[in-house]
Design an enzyme around this catalytic site. Sequence first.
Site, PDB file in Angstrom:
ATOM      1  N   GLU A  96       0.779  -1.060   0.065  1.00 44.81           N
ATOM      2  CA  GLU A  96       0.093   0.147   0.049  1.00 44.81           C
ATOM      3  C   GLU A  96       0.888   1.106   0.017  1.00 44.81           C
ATOM      4  OE1 GLU A  96      -3.116  -0.447   3.273  1.00 44.81           O
ATOM      5  OE2 GLU A  96      -3.590  -2.379   2.211  1.00 44.81           O
ATOM      6  N   CYS A 109       3.703   8.182   1.516  1.00 42.54           N
ATOM      7  CA  CYS A 109       4.257   7.191   2.362  1.00 42.54           C
ATOM      8  C   CYS A 109       4.241   5.860   1.508  1.00 42.54           C
ATOM      9  CB  CYS A 109       3.162   6.952   3.546  1.00 42.54           C
ATOM     10  SG  CYS A 109       3.810   5.607   4.739  1.00 42.54           S
ATOM     11  N   CYS A 116       7.059  -7.870   6.358  1.00 49.00           N
ATOM     12  CA  CYS A 116       8.274  -7.442   6.988  1.00 49.00           C
ATOM     13  C   CYS A 116       8.739  -8.600   8.038  1.00 49.00           C
ATOM     14  CB  CYS A 116       8.034  -6.367   7.827  1.00 49.00           C
ATOM     15  SG  CYS A 116       9.427  -5.416   8.388  1.00 49.00           S
ATOM     16  N   CYS A 120       7.726  -6.357  14.776  1.00 50.37           N
ATOM     17  CA  CYS A 120       7.470  -5.593  16.124  1.00 50.37           C
ATOM     18  C   CYS A 120       5.869  -5.908  16.397  1.00 50.37           C
ATOM     19  CB  CYS A 120       7.607  -4.038  15.470  1.00 50.37           C
ATOM     20  SG  CYS A 120       8.915  -3.749  14.918  1.00 50.37           S
ATOM     21  N   CYS A 123       2.825  -3.901  15.019  1.00 51.05           N
ATOM     22  CA  CYS A 123       2.701  -3.808  13.734  1.00 51.05           C
ATOM     23  C   CYS A 123       1.803  -4.586  13.086  1.00 51.05           C
ATOM     24  CB  CYS A 123       3.868  -3.309  13.129  1.00 51.05           C
ATOM     25  SG  CYS A 123       4.050  -3.003  11.378  1.00 51.05           S
ATOM     26  N   GLY A 170       7.086  -2.752   5.283  1.00 42.76           N
ATOM     27  CA  GLY A 170       8.565  -3.052   5.343  1.00 42.76           C
ATOM     28  C   GLY A 170       9.703  -2.196   5.870  1.00 42.76           C
ATOM     29  N   SER A 202      12.688   5.957   7.388  1.00 43.14           N
ATOM     30  CA  SER A 202      12.353   5.289   8.722  1.00 43.14           C
ATOM     31  C   SER A 202      12.732   3.692   8.667  1.00 43.14           C
ATOM     32  CB  SER A 202      10.905   5.226   8.958  1.00 43.14           C
ATOM     33  OG  SER A 202      10.395   4.806  10.200  1.00 43.14           O
ATOM     34  N   LEU A 225      11.677   4.280  17.550  1.00 45.21           N
ATOM     35  CA  LEU A 225      12.108   3.871  18.906  1.00 45.21           C
ATOM     36  C   LEU A 225      11.125   3.070  19.825  1.00 45.21           C
ATOM     37  CD1 LEU A 225      14.478   4.736  20.738  1.00 45.21           C
ATOM     38  CD2 LEU A 225      13.204   6.496  21.856  1.00 45.21           C
ATOM     39  N   ASN A 302      -2.744   2.911  16.295  1.00 44.61           N
ATOM     40  CA  ASN A 302      -3.746   2.759  15.482  1.00 44.61           C
ATOM     41  C   ASN A 302      -4.234   1.322  15.655  1.00 44.61           C
ATOM     42  OD1 ASN A 302      -4.046   5.183  14.379  1.00 44.61           O
ATOM     43  ND2 ASN A 302      -2.265   4.867  13.479  1.00 44.61           N
ATOM     44  N   CYS A 345      -1.141   4.766   9.785  1.00 43.52           N
ATOM     45  CA  CYS A 345       0.299   3.971  10.333  1.00 43.52           C
ATOM     46  C   CYS A 345       0.059   2.774  10.947  1.00 43.52           C
ATOM     47  CB  CYS A 345       0.927   4.724  11.401  1.00 43.52           C
ATOM     48  SG  CYS A 345       1.924   5.990  10.677  1.00 43.52           S
TER      49      CYS A 345
HETATM   50  N1  SAH Z   1       9.761  -0.477   9.058  1.00 38.66           N
HETATM   51  C1  SAH Z   1      10.182   1.039   9.055  1.00 38.66           C
HETATM   52  C2  SAH Z   1       9.081   1.829   8.606  1.00 38.66           C
HETATM   53  C3  SAH Z   1       7.866   1.258   8.591  1.00 38.66           C
HETATM   54  S1  SAH Z   1       6.578   1.603   9.755  1.00 38.66           S
HETATM   55  C4  SAH Z   1      10.106   1.212  10.879  1.00 38.66           C
HETATM   56  O1  SAH Z   1       9.533   0.311  11.448  1.00 38.66           O
HETATM   57  O2  SAH Z   1      10.450   2.378  10.950  1.00 38.66           O
HETATM   58  C5  SAH Z   1       6.376   3.501   9.865  1.00 38.66           C
HETATM   59  C6  SAH Z   1       5.896   3.499  11.335  1.00 38.66           C
HETATM   60  O3  SAH Z   1       4.599   3.256  11.675  1.00 38.66           O
HETATM   61  C7  SAH Z   1       6.830   2.951  12.368  1.00 38.66           C
HETATM   62  O4  SAH Z   1       7.391   3.900  13.417  1.00 38.66           O
HETATM   63  C8  SAH Z   1       6.101   2.075  13.163  1.00 38.66           C
HETATM   64  O5  SAH Z   1       6.720   1.393  14.110  1.00 38.66           O
HETATM   65  C9  SAH Z   1       4.528   2.578  13.207  1.00 38.66           C
HETATM   66  N2  SAH Z   1       3.681   1.853  13.464  1.00 38.66           N
HETATM   67  C10 SAH Z   1       3.719   0.535  12.832  1.00 38.66           C
HETATM   68  N3  SAH Z   1       2.546  -0.152  13.333  1.00 38.66           N
HETATM   69  C11 SAH Z   1       1.620   0.779  14.070  1.00 38.66           C
HETATM   70  C12 SAH Z   1       0.357   1.120  14.706  1.00 38.66           C
HETATM   71  N4  SAH Z   1      -0.332  -0.047  14.604  1.00 38.66           N
HETATM   72  N5  SAH Z   1       0.209   2.278  15.195  1.00 38.66           N
HETATM   73  C13 SAH Z   1       0.840   3.189  15.162  1.00 38.66           C
HETATM   74  N6  SAH Z   1       1.997   3.209  14.471  1.00 38.66           N
HETATM   75  C14 SAH Z   1       2.446   2.100  13.960  1.00 38.66           C
HETATM   76 FE1  SF4 Z   2       8.472  -4.215   9.928  1.00 39.63          FE
HETATM   77 FE2  SF4 Z   2       8.435  -1.399  10.648  1.00 39.63          FE
HETATM   78 FE3  SF4 Z   2       6.509  -3.199  11.197  1.00 39.63          FE
HETATM   79 FE4  SF4 Z   2       8.639  -3.116  12.478  1.00 39.63          FE
HETATM   80  S1  SF4 Z   2       7.244  -1.505  12.548  1.00 39.63           S
HETATM   81  S2  SF4 Z   2       7.530  -4.860  11.865  1.00 39.63           S
HETATM   82  S3  SF4 Z   2       9.985  -2.898  11.147  1.00 39.63           S
HETATM   83  S4  SF4 Z   2       7.478  -2.501   9.221  1.00 39.63           S
END
Ligand code: SAH
Ligand code: SF4
Length: 381
Positions: A96, A109, A116, A120, A123, A170, A202, A225, A302, A345
Amino acid sequence: MTVMTTKTNLLGLTQPQLEQFFETIGEKRFRAGQVMKWIHHFGVDDFDAMSNIGKALREKLKASAEIRGPEIVSQDISSDGTRKWVVRVASGSCVETVYIPQGGRGTLCVSSQAGCALDCSFCSTGKQGFNSNLTAAEVIGQVWIANKSFGTVPAKIDRAITNVVMMGMGEPLLNFDNVVAAMSIMMDDLGYGISKRKVTLSTSGVVPMIEELAKVIDVSLAISLHAPNNALRDVLVPINKKYPLEVLLPACNSYISRLGEKRVLTVEYTLLKDVNDQPEHAAQMAALLKDTPCKINLIPFNPFPHSGYERPSNNAIRRFQDLLHKAGYNVTVRTTRGEDIDAACGQLVGQVMDRTRRSERYIAVRDLTGEAPAKPAASQS
Ligand code: SAH
Ligand code: SF4
């Protein structure tokens, strides 16, 4: 469906790579600039539309090359102006791309991988596992598609899309070469002419690749972070076990200091209710970042079904922001955009195809969002 072809896809080639291509086919290098403008400024994918290129060369190009973006599966526009595209990449998975207009800015974005591997805990992309790296053409192709949707006369270039953030699906540093090539095209005047300050990568903290990045490009850097100490970050961002805070922050500081000219690190911090949103977390974060020139971007979680996490109350978010602000930090709270089209996000789900085809059983990732899948998606067990 993916069409097998031996033609060179010119969409993902940087200027030097395209010059090389023309040399290889026995043509002058300056053709690269002409063709790049047609592709990126005018959104052209048909060599016959390239009116400053003679018929003989156009025929030669048609025989050996193509301009192929990812296939658009759907395009939605939210009531707040946010746009979301779902595109299918060569591996068969979908990713997306989201466009967020805000004031005079338009931020795109962009996704770098289908799924990925880094998992995390909060996510939804991570929950799908890894499927494939996008090619350079598939990464820049998202910008190409979005830009075309605003009309592709040169006057509009760099108007609708003023900023690009590699914050879609990713981990961009785990698809290094393709992401670097695509970002070079974003910044090239023959591409999209976006300033290096306005292209942001990022990362969740792939430290060796932050060091590599500094050697090849000077885009802005954001780190995810999400926790101010290793014990908590190990749980939320598992790559922290490999590259803990005491190696991550020096790598970021060194990247930023090499950029010079008042550039700062963006620190992303997703706020999770009762997990990382307490006053002691804000205090630890203030201490942790004291030597890092940065701005902090708080992202209220989110939610997605079965995530196991909740978004903190507005009061808790404000309290966290105030504490960091009082400690002297520039702190913004990311507003949720495009909620009606699932564009926020961490809500980018796409549809990741099970590459292993371990079984012919698919669990529809979209089921989790209450929508029927258009196509089989990731197997998750
Ligand atoms: N993989 C990279 C970039 C993609 S994620 C990274 O992790 O930095 C973009 C941002 O959205 C990251 O900071 C991620 O941690 C955050 N994110 C992921 N899932 C989320 C969620 N459910 N709610 C809010 N932010 C989220
Ligand atoms: Fe991958 Fe970024 Fe999601 Fe972590 S927050 S699982 S690094 S896309």
